[in-house]
Enzyme design. Structure first.
Site: not given
Ligand SMILES: Cc1ncc(COP(=O)(O)O)c(C=O)c1O
Length: 726
Positions: A508
């Site tokens: 990210k």
């Molecule tokens: C759109 C979206 N939502 C939620 C998540 C979940 O994020 P995390 O990996 O920080 O739990 C991601 C992870 O890539 C994502 O792309």
């Protein structure tokens, strides 16, 4: 101090295009004024002079030595291919013996110190291993014989230093050292054979270069074994290399060297007893394991890229690939984490509110709760929105599964609304079609960084709320969109929603390793989120339910009750979703560079757009007027039906160029879990499926160099060929 002390000593290195010659030049270029000699393979090395030479011509050798007048000669040049020497004995004799003789003649004439690089193949075969310098010499093949004759020539210089060695390292040419060959073959998925009955004490060239430098400084003379201080079989060596580089060891077949039917006879016990040289230099040599570790360390530091002068990626595309996304960590980020490690709080300390305040400042949201992942953020956001059994929550199918899983964690039912064909974001019209009286919330995802049309979604939801007479929460999944704008507000402001979630995963915009956050403008929601993050517990006296057990009974009338210092209360069922201070310190440090990261991503996107906009069969990302995307992903659509390669073939071919790509995303409702649990089916969202079959995310991260970007563009242009139409 005389001028001579200040002026660097002149060092002549023969065989500067070979592994040792080149690595020596690289290691010693700051200490000496170096002239490197090569024969067939012309090389240019920054900081040193190089020249072509015919070592077999005595006049050529004489001319160069007269002109350069070296103080020291390190003679690395030789024909070292053992089987080639067996077949080309005259040539081996000329280069390895006569060439050495001509150099020695000149060294004697101009008084240069002479260092001769010999081999571990000289000793006679023996059940004993390792062998010391006084073990009888008995060359078993023609190469070894010429190297021994070379030693005899070198020994004519009274002060000569003769080093019997075996080495491995990062070669400037495409000619591989044993370690490189193992990496090259295994990373290409090939099978190799490892000799389990040939033992050696090879040394990493940079280690050897340091030893040679020290030996020259100490003015060592005579014959020395110079290798790693332990030995192992060549099969074991290959396996250790595979371990370090995480390659498939099962592709190494252990065999006897006798089974390989090599042309030139070989000895099996090549271990070198190096104690004489260790004693002379007063230092321990690395073990072979340590040599391999140093070889790997230097790989991690990018040394092979420097040695191979930008050819590394071409030669080892798997090792030095361009990922689709990665973090950009700088020294100040590292320092921020180190500072926390030295402080009193590793978790639940001051770095957490500091990071939360930073996120609030950037997004303009009133409250922020940082947690250990966006998945946790989405979970507690759904709980704070009271989502429970019987509730429906609408989200997009083109997202990571976490955007839908959070609904299921709470007992709710995910309902997938199809995407907009241009933006790939959830379509407002499709949400509208899916809203029922059971709809408790909508979770739009700002896919790839581009904001959904929040104004339209919110207005439509308000109408539906009035129609059904209950509240519908709006939770933005902005995991891709920290830093993006929508109608002049930063995504995360919650101007159009109840809550917004963020992710700080390494791909990210900014990272905390793992991490996430929920933003909200609602104080009540924020309080609930704080409880949910940490077991449902509070230590705030204002929040206590059991005031009688929380405080000491007042002794006198009017006395302010004293809170019991140990007391806390669990009011809800919460979780341990806390993020650490180390992570938040990293996050705050990264946050300072958010706009710089955003800008670099935009530059890369512009370059991609320009390269692909008018290419047949490719569709570049569409950008809606209302937003300004931070471009978490660069998704290119391919017309695979009319292309020579399908998507699998394209992705695998791209890897051969060192370019790694990814598919974002497989429609969530097609996952077996969703099909089984919610009876979803292929065909539910046609637009999402049409998109899915054509999409591919290209590498995009702020530390990509212009060369990286150029490489991606070249590879895509080459591979995205259309089928010729008749
Ligand atoms: C759109 C979206 N939502 C939620 C998540 C979940 O994020 P995390 O990996 O920080 O739990 C991601 C992870 O890539 C994502 O792309």
């Amino acid at each position: 101090m005389t001028m001579k002390d200040i002026v660097k000593k002149r060092l002549l290195i023969t065989g500067v295009s070979g592994l040792l010659g080149n690595n020596l030049a690289y290691c010693l270029k700051n200490t000496y004024d170096i002239l490197g000699l090569y024969n067939a393979h012309g090389v240019e090395i920054e900081g040193i002079k190089t020249r072509k030479i015919e070592l077999t011509s005595e006049t050529a050798v004489e001319k160069i030595i007269e002109e350069f007048d070296p103080d020291i000669i390190i003679h690395c040049a030789a024909i070292s291919d053992v089987d080639f020497c067996e077949d080309h004995q005259d040539l081996a004799q000329q280069v390895n013996v006569s060439g050495t003789r001509f150099l020695v003649n000149q060294a004697l004439k101009n008084g240069a110190k002479f260092v001769y690089i010999s081999t571990d193949l000289l000793y006679g075969d023996s059940p004993k291993n390792p062998l010391p310098e006084d073990f009888p010499v008995h060359p078993t093949n023609y190469y070894a014989l010429t190297k021994y004759q070379g030693e005899r020539e070198a020994a004519r210089v009274p002060e000569a230093l003769i080093l019997r060695t075996n080495l491995f390292g990062w070669n400037i040419q495409n000619k591989f050292s044993l370690a490189e060959w193992v990496i090259h073959e295994l990373s290409a998925g090939k099978r190799i054979q490892g000799f389990q009955d040939t033992y050696f004490s090879s040394i990493y060239t940079f280690e050897l270069a340091r030893i040679i430098d020290q030996a020259i400084e100490k003015d060592l003379k005579g014959i020395y074994n110079c290798g790693s201080s332990t030995f192992m079989s060549k099969n074991e060596f290959a396996r250790r290399i595979a371990d370090y580089f995480q390659l498939n060891k099962s592709c190494i077949q252990a065999i006897s060297i006798d089974q390989a039917h090599l042309k030139a006879p070989r000895r099996k016990n090549l271990g070198l007893d190096v104690r004489k040289m260790e004693a002379a230099l007063g230092r321990a040599f690395p073990t072979l394991e340590e040599s391999i570790e140093k070889f790997y360390d230097d790989y991690q530091k990018g040394i092979p890229g420097i040695i191979k002068q930008n050819n590394f990626r071409k030669i080892f595309p798997v090792l030095d690939h361009i990922p689709y996304g990665r973090q950009s960590i700088m020294q100040e980020d590292i320092q921020a984490v180190v500072d926390v490690l030295k402080s009193n709080y590793l978790t639940q300390g001051p770095k957490i509110p500091e990071f939360e305040n930073g996120l609030r400042d950037i997004t303009t949201a009133r409250h922020c709760v940082a947690v250990n992942s966006a998945t946790s953020a989405l979970h507690i956001a759904c709980l704070a929105a009271d989502i429970g059994p019987g509730d429906e929550v609408i989200t997009t199918p083109i997202t990571f599964v976490a955007s839908a899983n959070c609904i299921v964690y709470c007992g709710g039912k995910p309902v997938f609304a199809d995407i907009d064909a241009r933006t790939y974001n959830i379509s407002t019209q499709e949400i509208e079609k899916k809203i029922t009286e059971r709809t408790k919330a909508v979770i739009p995802v700002h896919f790839a960084g581009q904001s959904c049309d929040m104004d339209a979604i919110r207005d439509m939801i308000r109408v539906k709320e009035r129609a059904y007479g209950h509240r519908i929460y709006l939770i933005e999944d902005a995991c891709h969109a920290l830093g993006s704008f929508y109608k002049n507000t930063r995504v995360g402001s919650c101007a159009y929603s109840d809550m917004t979630t963020l992710s700080f995963h390494p791909v990210k915009h900014i990272t905390t390793g793992e991490g996430g956050a929920v933003l909200t403008n609602d104080k009540g929601v924020w309080r609930k989120l704080c409880y949910l993050r940490s077991h449902g517990i509070t230590s705030d006296p204002e929040e206590f339910v059991h005031k009688d057990t929380a405080f000491e009974p007042a002794q006198e009338k009017g006395e302010v009750p004293v809170k019991r210092p140990w007391y806390y209360e669990q009011t809800y069922l919460g979780f341990n979703y806390r993020i650490t201070d180390m992570q938040c310190a990293l996050g705050s440090s990264q946050l300072k560079k958010l706009d710089q990261f955003r800008q670099r991503r935009r530059e890369i996107v512009n370059a991609y757009n320009e390269a692909f906009a008018r290419t047949d069969g490719l569709t570049i990302p569409y950008e809606a007027d209302a937003g300004d995307s931070n471009f978490h992903l660069y998704v290119l659509l391919f017309d695979f039906e009319n292309m020579e390669l399908n998507r699998t073939q394209l992705m695998l071919k791209l890897r051969e160029y060192g370019v790694y790509s990814q598919v974002h995303y497989i429609p969530v409702y097609t996952q077996p879990f969703y099909q089984k649990t919610f009876a979803t089916r292929w065909g539910d969202c046609p637009e999402a499926e049409h998109y899915y079959h054509r999409c591919l995310s290209l590498p995009l991260y702020s530390s990509m160099t212009d060369d990286d970007v150029g490489q991606v563009i070249t590879a895509i242009r080459k591979l995205a060929r259309m089928r010729s139409r008749v």
